[in-house]
Design a protein around this motif. Structure first.
Motif, PDB file in Angstrom:
ATOM      1  N   ARG A 321      -7.673 -15.701  -1.115  1.00  0.00           N
ATOM      2  CA  ARG A 321      -8.370 -16.292  -2.495  1.00  0.00           C
ATOM      3  C   ARG A 321      -7.273 -16.317  -3.401  1.00  0.00           C
ATOM      4  NH1 ARG A 321     -12.079 -13.042  -2.542  1.00  0.00           N
ATOM      5  NH2 ARG A 321     -11.331 -11.658  -4.215  1.00  0.00           N
ATOM      6  N   SER A 324      -4.624 -18.697  -3.478  1.00  0.00           N
ATOM      7  CA  SER A 324      -4.918 -20.096  -3.819  1.00  0.00           C
ATOM      8  C   SER A 324      -5.000 -20.162  -5.533  1.00  0.00           C
ATOM      9  CB  SER A 324      -6.331 -20.218  -3.447  1.00  0.00           C
ATOM     10  OG  SER A 324      -6.490 -20.403  -1.815  1.00  0.00           O
ATOM     11  N   LYS A 327      -1.624 -20.568  -6.620  1.00  0.00           N
ATOM     12  CA  LYS A 327      -1.174 -21.965  -6.526  1.00  0.00           C
ATOM     13  C   LYS A 327      -1.679 -22.836  -7.386  1.00  0.00           C
ATOM     14  CE  LYS A 327      -1.447 -25.916  -2.827  1.00  0.00           C
ATOM     15  NZ  LYS A 327      -1.679 -26.100  -1.685  1.00  0.00           N
ATOM     16  N   GLU A 328      -2.996 -22.689  -7.957  1.00  0.00           N
ATOM     17  CA  GLU A 328      -3.551 -23.671  -8.782  1.00  0.00           C
ATOM     18  C   GLU A 328      -2.937 -23.488 -10.018  1.00  0.00           C
ATOM     19  OE1 GLU A 328      -7.625 -22.755  -8.892  1.00  0.00           O
ATOM     20  OE2 GLU A 328      -8.176 -23.626  -7.037  1.00  0.00           O
TER      21      GLU A 328
END
Length: 352
Positions: A321, A324, A327-328
């Motif tokens: 999580r 992610s 990465k965003e």
């Protein structure tokens, strides 16, 4: 001013050497025999000792033995003065811990060069060394004048391990030192529930398993290959012989071990108290520092999510999580198991 103690029973030689040393800018203390020399060393705390071998009352070997019994004098460079006919006796002195010897007759240049070299070496040994095997290698090279760890690791038998194969297990007694020729190795501990915490990461060029050899204890963690690994095998006896031959090396090694313990303590505190975001950032920065020492912009961290979670001390699901989210935010890029750091300065700010 650098203080030198000269222990010499020949009055003419003692007077000539004193004049040479004082002209070179040294403060000189003298003693006509070994007993007086030991008393003077304890009282004056010299920076270097020059000592004849054959003397009345107490010979040079006795002086060396007595000096080494005093903790404040153990690291003081000790140079024997010997006649050519006594050169066969030098081995005994060097094995007892002397740093060097000068053969009589000698000229002033030879004497001053030998002193300068030993004083420079002792100054270098006072400097801090890295708390890893690179620091140990530098330490031993400074002390002995050559790369002994290179001699240890070359021309050795090679053991090969497959991915996830155990190299040594927690609780076992060490019998060898390992040098990684190829691949990556992790060391880890498990709690009662079987959860894994990675406590060490090693790669090509690293030594593995030296802490329990130094501390005389069993392995406190398990070592496992993270990919195909090739290890050079170095017998315990050779490693111990190297370290036991010089008390200064041993003292510095203990300091390095102490720093390693502090680093492990900081790691455990981070696992216990840092936020999930900081734990993951710390892990990515640490891996980049470990495996991307050349700062290659195309470098990818390629480890399983299980291993990354074990290094960070978080659940695998929480790690995924957070990756992610990073990465965003365009801090990292993800491609399968590979992670590419896109904004290292910002990640490093989280780390610090």
């Amino acid at each position: 001013m650098t203080r030198i103690l000269l222990i010499e029973d020949n009055p003419e030689i003692r007077e000539n050497m004193t004049e040479i040393l004082e002209l070179a800018g040294y403060e000189v203390f003298t003693a006509p025999n070994g007993k007086d020399g030991v008393d003077t060393a304890i009282r004056e705390q010299p920076n270097l000792i020059l000592c004849d071998i054959m003397m009345p009352v107490l010979d040079g070997y006795g002086v060396l033995h007595m000096v080494q019994k005093h903790p404040q004098l153990q690291s003081v460079p000790f140079i024997f003065l010997t006649a050519k006919s006594e050169r066969n006796e030098i081995r005994k002195g060097m094995e007892s811990g002397a740093d060097d010897y000068i053969t009589k007759p000698f000229d002033s240049t030879e004497l001053l060069n030998a002193i300068e070299m030993r004083l420079k070496k002792i100054e270098r040994l006072k400097q801090p060394f890295q708390g890893n095997l690179e620091g140990v290698n530098e330490l031993i090279t400074v002390t002995y004048g050559k790369d002994y760890l290179e001699e240890l690791r070359k021309d050795r038998n090679i053991n090969r391990y497959k991915k996830k194969q155990v190299i040594y297990s927690e609780g076992n007694h060490p019998s060898r030192l390992y040098y990684i020729q190829k691949g990556k190795v992790k060391t880890f501990k498990r709690n009662d529930d079987g959860k894994e915490l990675i406590v060490g990461l090693y790669a090509e060029g690293d030594f593995l398993g030296y802490l329990p050899l130094m501390e005389g204890r069993t392995y406190r963690e398990t070592a496992e290959a993270m990919e195909e690994v090739e290890l050079s095998i170095i017998p315990r006896s050779e490693f111990e012989e190297l370290l036991g031959s010089n008390p200064t090396v041993m003292k510095k090694f203990m300091g390095i071990l102490a720093r390693n313990v502090d680093e492990k303590a900081e790691q455990l505190l981070a696992v216990a108290y840092n936020s999930l975001r900081k734990k993951v950032a710390d892990t990515l920065v640490t891996l980049n520092r470990k495996y991307n020492k050349d700062n290659d912009e195309s470098f990818h961290i390629d480890l399983s999510r299980e291993n990354l979670a074990a290094i960070a001390g978080v659940a695998k699901e929480s790690l995924i999580r957070m990756l992610s989210e990073l990465k965003e935010e365009k801090l990292i890029g993800l491609q399968g198991s590979k992670i590419k750091i896109l904004n290292y300065p910002k990640l490093e700010d989280m780390f610090n």
